[in-house]
Design a protein around this motif. Sequence first.
Motif, short mmCIF file in Angstrom:
data_model
loop_
_atom_site.label_atom_id
_atom_site.label_comp_id
_atom_site.label_asym_id
_atom_site.label_seq_id
_atom_site.Cartn_x
_atom_site.Cartn_y
_atom_site.Cartn_z
N VAL A 113 -11.46 7.81 17.95
CA VAL A 113 -12.59 7.64 17.05
C VAL A 113 -13.27 6.31 17.36
O VAL A 113 -12.85 5.59 18.27
N ILE A 114 -14.29 5.97 16.60
CA ILE A 114 -14.97 4.70 16.81
C ILE A 114 -14.52 3.72 15.71
O ILE A 114 -14.57 4.04 14.53
N TYR A 115 -14.03 2.56 16.15
CA TYR A 115 -13.49 1.57 15.20
C TYR A 115 -14.50 0.47 14.94
O TYR A 115 -15.26 0.10 15.82
N GLN A 116 -14.47 -0.06 13.71
CA GLN A 116 -15.26 -1.26 13.41
C GLN A 116 -14.31 -2.45 13.39
O GLN A 116 -13.43 -2.52 12.53
N VAL A 117 -14.47 -3.32 14.35
CA VAL A 117 -13.58 -4.47 14.44
C VAL A 117 -14.31 -5.69 13.90
O VAL A 117 -15.39 -6.06 14.40
N ASP A 171 -15.41 1.95 20.93
CA ASP A 171 -15.23 3.39 21.17
C ASP A 171 -14.26 3.66 22.30
O ASP A 171 -14.11 4.79 22.75
N ASN A 172 -13.61 2.61 22.79
CA ASN A 172 -12.66 2.78 23.87
C ASN A 172 -11.46 1.86 23.61
O ASN A 172 -11.63 0.64 23.53
N PRO A 173 -10.27 2.43 23.45
CA PRO A 173 -9.11 1.60 23.10
C PRO A 173 -8.92 0.42 24.05
O PRO A 173 -8.47 -0.64 23.62
N SER A 174 -9.27 0.59 25.32
CA SER A 174 -9.00 -0.52 26.23
C SER A 174 -9.91 -1.71 25.95
O SER A 174 -9.64 -2.82 26.39
N ASN A 175 -10.99 -1.51 25.18
CA ASN A 175 -11.86 -2.62 24.82
C ASN A 175 -11.48 -3.26 23.49
O ASN A 175 -12.22 -4.10 22.97
#
Length: 598
Positions: A372-376, A387-391
Amino acid sequence: MDQNKIRNFSIIAHIDHGKSTLADRLIEYTGTLTKREMEAQILDSMDLERERGITIKAQAVRSSYKAKNGEEYMLNFIDTPGHVDFTYEVSRALAACEGALLVIDATQGIEAQTLANVYLALDNDLEIIPVINKVDLPSADPDRVKHEIEEVIGIDASEAVLTSAKTGLGIEDVLEAIVAKVPAPSGISDSPLKALVFDSKFDAYKGVVLYVRVIDGRIKPGMKIKMMATNAEFEVTEVGVFKPNLVNVDSLEVGQVGFFAAAIKNVKDARVGDTVTDANNPAAEALPGYRKATPMVFCGLYPVENSDYDNLRDALEKLQLNDASLVFEPETSVALGFGFRCGFLGLLHMDVIKERLEREYNLTLITTAPNVIYQVFRTNGDVELVDNPSNFPDPTVIDHVEEPYVNATIIVPKDYVGAVMELSQEKRGEYENMTYLDETRVMIHYALPLSEIIYDYFDRLKSVTRGYASLDYELAGYRASSLVKVDILLNGEPVDALSAIVHREKAVSRGRQLVEKLRSLIPRQMFEIPVQAAIGNKVIARENVRAMRKDVLAKCYGGDISRKRKLLEKQKEGKKRMKQVGSVELPQEAFMAILKMD
Ligand code: GTP
């Protein structure tokens, strides 16, 4: 055609309750197509749709029906997609109608998507005609279904039409009910044009073909039109209707449904939900309810052959011409090389696009696990969408993280309530409420993280309820969650494409399961490969893929050359979907391991 003789309707149903079959019978009965002309299910025209037995893109068919009162009516049937990924498209298609047939399987009763669709129909002020289908089956119980309709939905079911779309029973009754109960369109013919776009399709010759319902005014070739959401202007080249093939007409009048083309190059200029108006005499305001469909599920798509990168981009561009909700941008992965990060409305949308890329464009792809898309929220006050776990940023700079939640509706026989609750709790669900539909079935509401839904919630739900549960959900905004990134290291090197975002409490157990799964998925190679899971610098799990020389021919004694060749070919097949990551070859399954860990 007299406006009073027009009936615009849709069919809403839970998956498999018989929507497409009923639509076919209606079209057949009104003689729009002869039986011979009719393929098994014309409305599901895309191959993929037919194979999966689901409806993805809305379609519309015009037919005429001579009612028992002797009058001739124009019936416009607008088909809606049946899957939760496409709720917005369903809603726009319904907004183009005055009435809806609510099809319910007489052996099943109301299911989660029945309700979701009914709410959409009620939001759009539609007249709802209950149709109880499959009454030919021995286990049909129309009275129970009528009771449920009245209790749960709260509409009168005494005049529900009983049908068997399979045998043709009750089809005329359905048509009579449409004529008698669905209101005629109420638009004004000499007002400025207002037409609702409820679908669009790219055609190589015509450009974008827009499926519209004329609310006010009329649309005809030569007119200059304006799309009210984008302000883009075009000149109409042709207008027509679906019978169900495209047939050109002189104009589409108030209340009518059909299509037009205007040399529009990209569906982005012809968004579903937008209002079309006359550029020279524009309507004061657009129809309500327009919004852009936003992608919720993301994954990386990488060509197995690096040389296919340009072909993949071309293919994505072509698919996007027809599907404004597909988004993609170039992405580089240390492990996988050059590819694209793609966004989809949901899992089904993702699967369909992947399959089309491979089938229609002949590409072999490695896909990374969906997320999913996370708000950090960073400690310095910045907010970042990931939108990419590696980021995912380093934990030291993160203040907190929010993730998307859904409101889930689960309908299930009451014996399984315990199982559903246990599962939902395990999936970090928050119980909201429960109501009885009748003596035997209940409806349960949970708030659940979308990531758990795309992980394996639905599969698990089906298995703990032996297939009896139905699920529907809608996005309910973002909530703070304690999330961490788990990295995977092969040979001591992190593999970016295998990183996953998981809840802190589950990080260690997921990390362990993941390395265990990867150990079983990674083929043995000439050397031993350590597989580790780590959070930041801390290794939380480790397994080894033992070294082995893989020589399939060793098993073949003697000289059976054809058998040898077969084995070699099989080995080659198996290699196809592999990606060299450093010194290790990874199969496609490794990238999906996070989803398949039970
Ligand atoms: P989606 O397109 O996935 O939303 O499904 P649908 O609601 O369009 O259902 P569809 O028309 O594909 O029917 C589902 C299954 O039920 C098919 O196998 C049909 O043959 C069967 N079916 C539909 N109507 C009847 C009926 O009246 N009686 C019986 N016995 N079977 C039916």
